[in-house]
Design a protein around this motif. Structure first.
Motif, PDB file in Angstrom:
ATOM      1  N   LYS A 181       0.841  -1.200   0.000  1.00 44.48           N
ATOM      2  CA  LYS A 181       0.000   0.000   0.000  1.00 44.48           C
ATOM      3  C   LYS A 181       0.871   1.243   0.000  1.00 44.48           C
ATOM      4  O   LYS A 181       1.946   1.251   0.588  1.00 44.48           O
ATOM      5  N   ILE A 182       0.400   2.280  -0.655  1.00 46.63           N
ATOM      6  CA  ILE A 182       1.035   3.595  -0.549  1.00 46.63           C
ATOM      7  C   ILE A 182      -0.055   4.596  -0.184  1.00 46.63           C
ATOM      8  O   ILE A 182      -1.205   4.446  -0.576  1.00 46.63           O
ATOM      9  N   ASP A 183       0.321   5.606   0.572  1.00 44.03           N
ATOM     10  CA  ASP A 183      -0.669   6.590   1.017  1.00 44.03           C
ATOM     11  C   ASP A 183      -1.023   7.564  -0.111  1.00 44.03           C
ATOM     12  O   ASP A 183      -0.426   7.546  -1.175  1.00 44.03           O
ATOM     13  N   SER A 184      -2.010   8.412   0.143  1.00 42.33           N
ATOM     14  CA  SER A 184      -2.509   9.316  -0.893  1.00 42.33           C
ATOM     15  C   SER A 184      -1.461  10.314  -1.368  1.00 42.33           C
ATOM     16  O   SER A 184      -1.436  10.666  -2.545  1.00 42.33           O
ATOM     17  N   CYS A 185      -0.584  10.755  -0.483  1.00 48.17           N
ATOM     18  CA  CYS A 185       0.472  11.692  -0.894  1.00 48.17           C
ATOM     19  C   CYS A 185       1.437  11.027  -1.868  1.00 48.17           C
ATOM     20  O   CYS A 185       1.810  11.614  -2.880  1.00 48.17           O
ATOM     21  N   LYS A 186       1.842   9.801  -1.559  1.00 49.27           N
ATOM     22  CA  LYS A 186       2.747   9.089  -2.458  1.00 49.27           C
ATOM     23  C   LYS A 186       2.050   8.727  -3.769  1.00 49.27           C
ATOM     24  O   LYS A 186       2.674   8.755  -4.828  1.00 49.27           O
ATOM     25  N   ALA A 187       0.767   8.412  -3.701  1.00 54.01           N
ATOM     26  CA  ALA A 187       0.018   8.124  -4.920  1.00 54.01           C
ATOM     27  C   ALA A 187      -0.008   9.347  -5.830  1.00 54.01           C
ATOM     28  O   ALA A 187       0.192   9.237  -7.038  1.00 54.01           O
ATOM     29  N   SER A 188      -0.218  10.517  -5.257  1.00 54.74           N
ATOM     30  CA  SER A 188      -0.214  11.759  -6.035  1.00 54.74           C
ATOM     31  C   SER A 188       1.153  12.019  -6.647  1.00 54.74           C
ATOM     32  O   SER A 188       1.255  12.426  -7.807  1.00 54.74           O
ATOM     33  N   LYS A 189       2.218  11.787  -5.878  1.00 55.80           N
ATOM     34  CA  LYS A 189       3.573  11.989  -6.408  1.00 55.80           C
ATOM     35  C   LYS A 189       3.859  11.041  -7.561  1.00 55.80           C
ATOM     36  O   LYS A 189       4.493  11.419  -8.544  1.00 55.80           O
ATOM     37  N   LEU A 190       3.390   9.804  -7.443  1.00 60.23           N
ATOM     38  CA  LEU A 190       3.586   8.833  -8.510  1.00 60.23           C
ATOM     39  C   LEU A 190       2.892   9.296  -9.785  1.00 60.23           C
ATOM     40  O   LEU A 190       3.496   9.335 -10.852  1.00 60.23           O
ATOM     41  N   VAL A 191       1.635   9.691  -9.688  1.00 55.52           N
ATOM     42  CA  VAL A 191       0.883  10.140 -10.855  1.00 55.52           C
ATOM     43  C   VAL A 191       1.508  11.400 -11.450  1.00 55.52           C
ATOM     44  O   VAL A 191       1.657  11.523 -12.669  1.00 55.52           O
ATOM     45  N   ASP A 192       1.928  12.330 -10.604  1.00 50.37           N
ATOM     46  CA  ASP A 192       2.561  13.566 -11.084  1.00 50.37           C
ATOM     47  C   ASP A 192       3.889  13.293 -11.787  1.00 50.37           C
ATOM     48  O   ASP A 192       4.269  14.015 -12.705  1.00 50.37           O
ATOM     49  N   ALA A 193       4.608  12.258 -11.356  1.00 49.43           N
ATOM     50  CA  ALA A 193       5.925  11.953 -11.919  1.00 49.43           C
ATOM     51  C   ALA A 193       5.840  11.445 -13.352  1.00 49.43           C
ATOM     52  O   ALA A 193       6.802  11.575 -14.107  1.00 49.43           O
ATOM     53  N   TYR A 194       4.698  10.896 -13.755  1.00 47.97           N
ATOM     54  CA  TYR A 194       4.589  10.386 -15.120  1.00 47.97           C
ATOM     55  C   TYR A 194       4.885  11.446 -16.167  1.00 47.97           C
ATOM     56  O   TYR A 194       5.492  11.166 -17.189  1.00 47.97           O
ATOM     57  N   GLY A 195       4.478  12.679 -15.936  1.00 44.50           N
ATOM     58  CA  GLY A 195       4.706  13.745 -16.907  1.00 44.50           C
ATOM     59  C   GLY A 195       6.162  14.129 -17.058  1.00 44.50           C
ATOM     60  O   GLY A 195       6.549  14.706 -18.072  1.00 44.50           O
ATOM     61  N   ALA A 250      -5.744   5.986  -8.252  1.00 47.11           N
ATOM     62  CA  ALA A 250      -5.472   7.166  -7.428  1.00 47.11           C
ATOM     63  C   ALA A 250      -6.434   8.314  -7.707  1.00 47.11           C
ATOM     64  O   ALA A 250      -6.341   9.360  -7.075  1.00 47.11           O
ATOM     65  N   SER A 251      -7.373   8.133  -8.619  1.00 50.14           N
ATOM     66  CA  SER A 251      -8.211   9.245  -9.081  1.00 50.14           C
ATOM     67  C   SER A 251      -9.125   9.843  -8.017  1.00 50.14           C
ATOM     68  O   SER A 251      -9.539  10.984  -8.144  1.00 50.14           O
ATOM     69  N   LYS A 252      -9.421   9.110  -6.975  1.00 51.03           N
ATOM     70  CA  LYS A 252     -10.312   9.631  -5.938  1.00 51.03           C
ATOM     71  C   LYS A 252      -9.547  10.322  -4.824  1.00 51.03           C
ATOM     72  O   LYS A 252     -10.109  10.632  -3.784  1.00 51.03           O
ATOM     73  N   GLY A 253      -8.244  10.547  -5.028  1.00 54.92           N
ATOM     74  CA  GLY A 253      -7.437  11.196  -3.999  1.00 54.92           C
ATOM     75  C   GLY A 253      -7.126  10.266  -2.840  1.00 54.92           C
ATOM     76  O   GLY A 253      -6.834  10.715  -1.745  1.00 54.92           O
ATOM     77  N   THR A 254      -7.200   8.971  -3.113  1.00 54.82           N
ATOM     78  CA  THR A 254      -6.939   7.980  -2.070  1.00 54.82           C
ATOM     79  C   THR A 254      -5.549   7.380  -2.243  1.00 54.82           C
ATOM     80  O   THR A 254      -4.875   7.619  -3.234  1.00 54.82           O
ATOM     81  N   GLY A 255      -5.165   6.568  -1.284  1.00 59.59           N
ATOM     82  CA  GLY A 255      -3.960   5.781  -1.434  1.00 59.59           C
ATOM     83  C   GLY A 255      -4.227   4.651  -2.418  1.00 59.59           C
ATOM     84  O   GLY A 255      -5.343   4.476  -2.908  1.00 59.59           O
ATOM     85  N   ILE A 256      -3.193   3.890  -2.710  1.00 59.76           N
ATOM     86  CA  ILE A 256      -3.310   2.785  -3.659  1.00 59.76           C
ATOM     87  C   ILE A 256      -2.851   1.500  -2.989  1.00 59.76           C
ATOM     88  O   ILE A 256      -1.837   1.481  -2.286  1.00 59.76           O
ATOM     89  N   LYS A 257      -3.578   0.450  -3.253  1.00 59.91           N
ATOM     90  CA  LYS A 257      -3.191  -0.880  -2.788  1.00 59.91           C
ATOM     91  C   LYS A 257      -2.805  -1.689  -4.024  1.00 59.91           C
ATOM     92  O   LYS A 257      -3.603  -1.814  -4.960  1.00 59.91           O
ATOM     93  N   PHE A 258      -1.569  -2.184  -4.058  1.00 61.69           N
ATOM     94  CA  PHE A 258      -1.084  -2.971  -5.186  1.00 61.69           C
ATOM     95  C   PHE A 258      -1.123  -4.443  -4.820  1.00 61.69           C
ATOM     96  O   PHE A 258      -0.760  -4.823  -3.716  1.00 61.69           O
ATOM     97  N   LYS A 259      -1.569  -5.260  -5.746  1.00 63.96           N
ATOM     98  CA  LYS A 259      -1.590  -6.698  -5.536  1.00 63.96           C
ATOM     99  C   LYS A 259      -0.305  -7.289  -6.095  1.00 63.96           C
ATOM    100  O   LYS A 259       0.076  -7.004  -7.240  1.00 63.96           O
ATOM    101  N   GLU A 260       0.359  -8.086  -5.286  1.00 60.32           N
ATOM    102  CA  GLU A 260       1.619  -8.708  -5.673  1.00 60.32           C
ATOM    103  C   GLU A 260       1.470 -10.217  -5.510  1.00 60.32           C
ATOM    104  O   GLU A 260       1.012 -10.700  -4.478  1.00 60.32           O
ATOM    105  N   VAL A 261       1.839 -10.953  -6.539  1.00 55.73           N
ATOM    106  CA  VAL A 261       1.794 -12.412  -6.490  1.00 55.73           C
ATOM    107  C   VAL A 261       3.169 -12.936  -6.894  1.00 55.73           C
ATOM    108  O   VAL A 261       3.602 -12.713  -8.027  1.00 55.73           O
ATOM    109  N   GLY A 262       3.849 -13.560  -5.973  1.00 56.17           N
ATOM    110  CA  GLY A 262       5.161 -14.128  -6.277  1.00 56.17           C
ATOM    111  C   GLY A 262       6.173 -13.104  -6.747  1.00 56.17           C
ATOM    112  O   GLY A 262       6.979 -13.389  -7.620  1.00 56.17           O
ATOM    113  N   GLY A 263       6.109 -11.899  -6.182  1.00 53.46           N
ATOM    114  CA  GLY A 263       7.053 -10.851  -6.557  1.00 53.46           C
ATOM    115  C   GLY A 263       6.679 -10.096  -7.812  1.00 53.46           C
ATOM    116  O   GLY A 263       7.431  -9.255  -8.290  1.00 53.46           O
TER     117      GLY A 263
END
Length: 78
Positions: free
Chosen positions: A2-16, A57-70
C-alpha cells in the motif's frame, strides 16, 4: 503493498516528467517505496500500466497494489 494518498499523487505527477520506468524510479527515489516489492519489477509495471495507476489514485486515495510471487498484478484504491 500500500502507498498513502500523498505518495500516490507523487507517482501520478511523476509520469509527466519521466521518459521511462528508470526515469520514474529516479524521480521518486529508491527509498520512496515500502519494503517488500522488488523496485525494478514495480516501476516497470507502474510505467506500463499508467492508466490503471491513475484510475486507482483518481479519488485522492492511497493505492493498494496486488503482488503475487514478486510480480505486481494490479491495483485498487484504498
Amino acid at each position: 503493498m500500500k502507498i498513502d494518498s500523498c505518495k500516490a499523487s507523487k507517482l501520478v505527477d511523476a509520469y509527466g516528467n519521466a521518459k521511462d520506468a528508470s526515469g520514474l524510479a529516479g524521480l521518486l527515489g529508491a527509498k520512496w517505496w515500502p519494503a517488500g516489492v522488488v523496485a525494478g519489477v514495480f516501476y516497470g509495471w507502474a510505467w506500463k500500466n499508467q492508466s490503471a495507476v491513475k484510475k486507482c489514485a483518481s479519488k485522492g486515495t492511497g493505492i493498494k497494489f496486488k503482488e503475487v510471487g514478486g510480480v505486481v498484478t494490479g491495483c485498487t484504491a484504498q
